[in-house]
Scaffold this active site. Structure first.
Site, PDB file in Angstrom:
ATOM      1  CG  HIS A  60      87.455  50.438  33.315  1.00 55.79           C
ATOM      2  ND1 HIS A  60      87.072  51.327  34.276  1.00 55.79           N
ATOM      3  CD2 HIS A  60      87.359  49.209  33.882  1.00 55.79           C
ATOM      4  CE1 HIS A  60      86.771  50.682  35.383  1.00 55.79           C
ATOM      5  NE2 HIS A  60      86.933  49.386  35.182  1.00 55.79           N
TER       6      HIS A  60
HETATM    7  N1  UDP Z   1      93.862  53.843  38.675  1.00 54.44           N
HETATM    8  C1  UDP Z   1      95.219  54.002  38.453  1.00 54.44           C
HETATM    9  N2  UDP Z   1      95.615  54.500  37.244  1.00 54.44           N
HETATM   10  C2  UDP Z   1      94.737  54.857  36.260  1.00 54.44           C
HETATM   11  C3  UDP Z   1      93.347  54.694  36.521  1.00 54.44           C
HETATM   12  C4  UDP Z   1      92.949  54.170  37.729  1.00 54.44           C
HETATM   13  O1  UDP Z   1      96.042  53.721  39.327  1.00 54.44           O
HETATM   14  O2  UDP Z   1      95.170  55.298  35.192  1.00 54.44           O
HETATM   15  C5  UDP Z   1      93.430  53.314  39.986  1.00 54.44           C
HETATM   16  C6  UDP Z   1      92.456  54.193  40.701  1.00 54.44           C
HETATM   17  O3  UDP Z   1      93.132  55.199  41.431  1.00 54.44           O
HETATM   18  C7  UDP Z   1      91.709  53.208  41.570  1.00 54.44           C
HETATM   19  C8  UDP Z   1      91.723  51.939  40.767  1.00 54.44           C
HETATM   20  O4  UDP Z   1      92.731  52.107  39.772  1.00 54.44           O
HETATM   21  O5  UDP Z   1      92.393  52.988  42.784  1.00 54.44           O
HETATM   22  C9  UDP Z   1      90.400  51.725  40.119  1.00 54.44           C
HETATM   23  O6  UDP Z   1      90.498  50.659  39.236  1.00 54.44           O
HETATM   24  P1  UDP Z   1      89.576  50.511  37.947  1.00 54.44           P
HETATM   25  O7  UDP Z   1      89.010  51.814  37.581  1.00 54.44           O
HETATM   26  O8  UDP Z   1      90.390  49.782  36.930  1.00 54.44           O
HETATM   27  O9  UDP Z   1      88.463  49.468  38.415  1.00 54.44           O
HETATM   28  P2  UDP Z   1      87.143  49.580  39.310  1.00 54.44           P
HETATM   29  O10 UDP Z   1      87.439  50.360  40.534  1.00 54.44           O
HETATM   30  O11 UDP Z   1      86.064  50.164  38.472  1.00 54.44           O
HETATM   31  O12 UDP Z   1      86.828  48.145  39.640  1.00 54.44           O
END
Ligand code: UDP
Length: 363
Positions: A207
């Protein structure tokens, strides 16, 4: 003590679960959630409130979409109005999104002290919007809750040190430990896991803007995941931003055998999938760590990571998505590996430590 916590994006809802539960237990602390509306779909926002027992947001600004300036500006204005009325003792923000920056900036200008959870993380890549948000937020914060030793050192290098910098561990570790138990206790399993009927699989998420906004990178990722799907099933819960980017490039990912594209998963399903996967492929910050929490190897689709300790210990490999061939090679090399035993993210008590520090502070 009156705390307003500003959230807006998926990972912030998950982080907020831990601390909100702590605050509810502490007498004399009242927390209210302010949702900027940055993420708004049911499967990017509401599901987390429903499944994880986070209190419903007291306010929802409904600000989403648009360029960074327009979004951050509208959030800033909405947050400022609320803070002027409510005059909380503390504004608490998580991570590195536009909502984080808007919350911290609105509070700092009103002389309301800011607490930043996930302080000190750096990719040293200022082209990432997240890097700009986190550097600015750290420099506006009174309390800096750093998850790791490396994060504390990053802050020191920028002249931020002293008694309000606390290495507390990672609230995502607290959340993963707790909700892995909750997920185990459920009677239902994730639908896609049932469909795989025990066959091994790789779990992928994509993403980051640097990947979705570059046609070359996104094409290389799709090609490499499709190639991997010849060897082993690949499950890919597709983020709405990525779905839009795939459509714009006319990249059809639905017909590839072995590649299972789903809607974004709820957190309980997601952590169950991570525990069952052979390998995690991601550009997410949170998912890199969760792979490690559950002892899974991870390939990160980026040039750099904020979670350097996982690369150093061999749990995580960086694979810049410049060529599909190189990516596929990295995926195959990572399958079946593991890293050194390390414990960089605390003991699962980061939430309690943050709540204790805030409660014991004079504001
Ligand atoms: N996550 C979720 N469903 C999904 C993909 C990710 O619940 O389909 C959760 C994942 O387990 C983690 C969090 O979202 O706890 C991560 O968020 P994201 O990847 O959107 O953002 P980042 O961590 O890169 O800021």
């Amino acid at each position: 003590m009156k705390i307003i916590t500003v959230v807006g994006a998926r990972p912030q809802f998950i982080k907020a679960v831990v601390l909100s539960a702590m605050f509810r237990k502490i007498c004399g602390v009242q927390e209210r959630l302010l949702h900027t509306g940055q993420h708004f779909d049911d499967n990017m926002s509401d599901v987390f409130f429903r499944e994880l027992g986070i209190p419903a947001p007291h306010w929802n600004l409904g600000v989403n979409g648009g360029a960074h300036g327009a979004m951050t500006g509208a959030q800033l204005q909405g947050i400022e109005d609320i803070l002027m009325q409510e005059r909380p003792d503390v504004v608490l923000v998580y991570g590195d999104t536009n909502s984080t920056l808007a919350g911290a900036l609105a509070a700092a200008k009103l002389h309301i002290p800011v607490a930043h959870v996930e302080a000190g993380l750096r990719s040293f890549n200022r082209r990432m919007p997240e890097e700009v948000n986190r550097v600015l937020t750290d420099h506006m914060s009174r309390w800096l809750f750093a998850p790791t030793q490396a994060a504390v050192r990053n802050l020191e290098r920028e002249g931020i040190a002293g008694p309000d910098v606390h290495q507390v561990g990672d609230v995502m570790f607290d959340a993963a430990l707790h909700f892995a138990e909750v997920a185990r206790g459920r009677s239902e399993r994730p639908l896609v896991l049932e469909q795989l009927s025990g066959r091994p699989f790789v779990l992928a998420t994509v993403h980051r803007a640097e990947n979705t906004e570059s046609a070359e990178c996104l094409q290389a990722i799709v090609q490499a995941l499709s190639g991997l799907a010849n060897d082993i099933n690949v499950v890919w819960p597709v983020h709405p931003r990525t779905r839009g980017a795939l459509a714009k490039l006319d990249l059809d990912v639905t017909a590839t055998k072995g590649l299972h594209c789903t809607e974004p998963l709820g957190y309980l399903d997601m952590i169950e999938m991570e525990q069952a996967a052979q390998l995690v492929v991601t550009d997410s910050g949170g998912v890199q760590k969760e792979a490690f929490f559950f002892g899974k190897p991870c390939v990160t689709l980026r040039d750099e990571t904020e979670w350097v300790e996982l690369v150093e210990a061999g749990w995580n490999r960086l694979a810049p998505p410049s060529s599909a061939k190189a990516l596929l090679k990295a995926f195959r090399a990572a399958l079946g590996t593991s890293g050194q035993p390390i414990e960089p993210y605390g003991r699962g008590d980061a939430g309690r430590r943050i709540a204790d520090i805030l409660q014991g502070s004079r504001v």
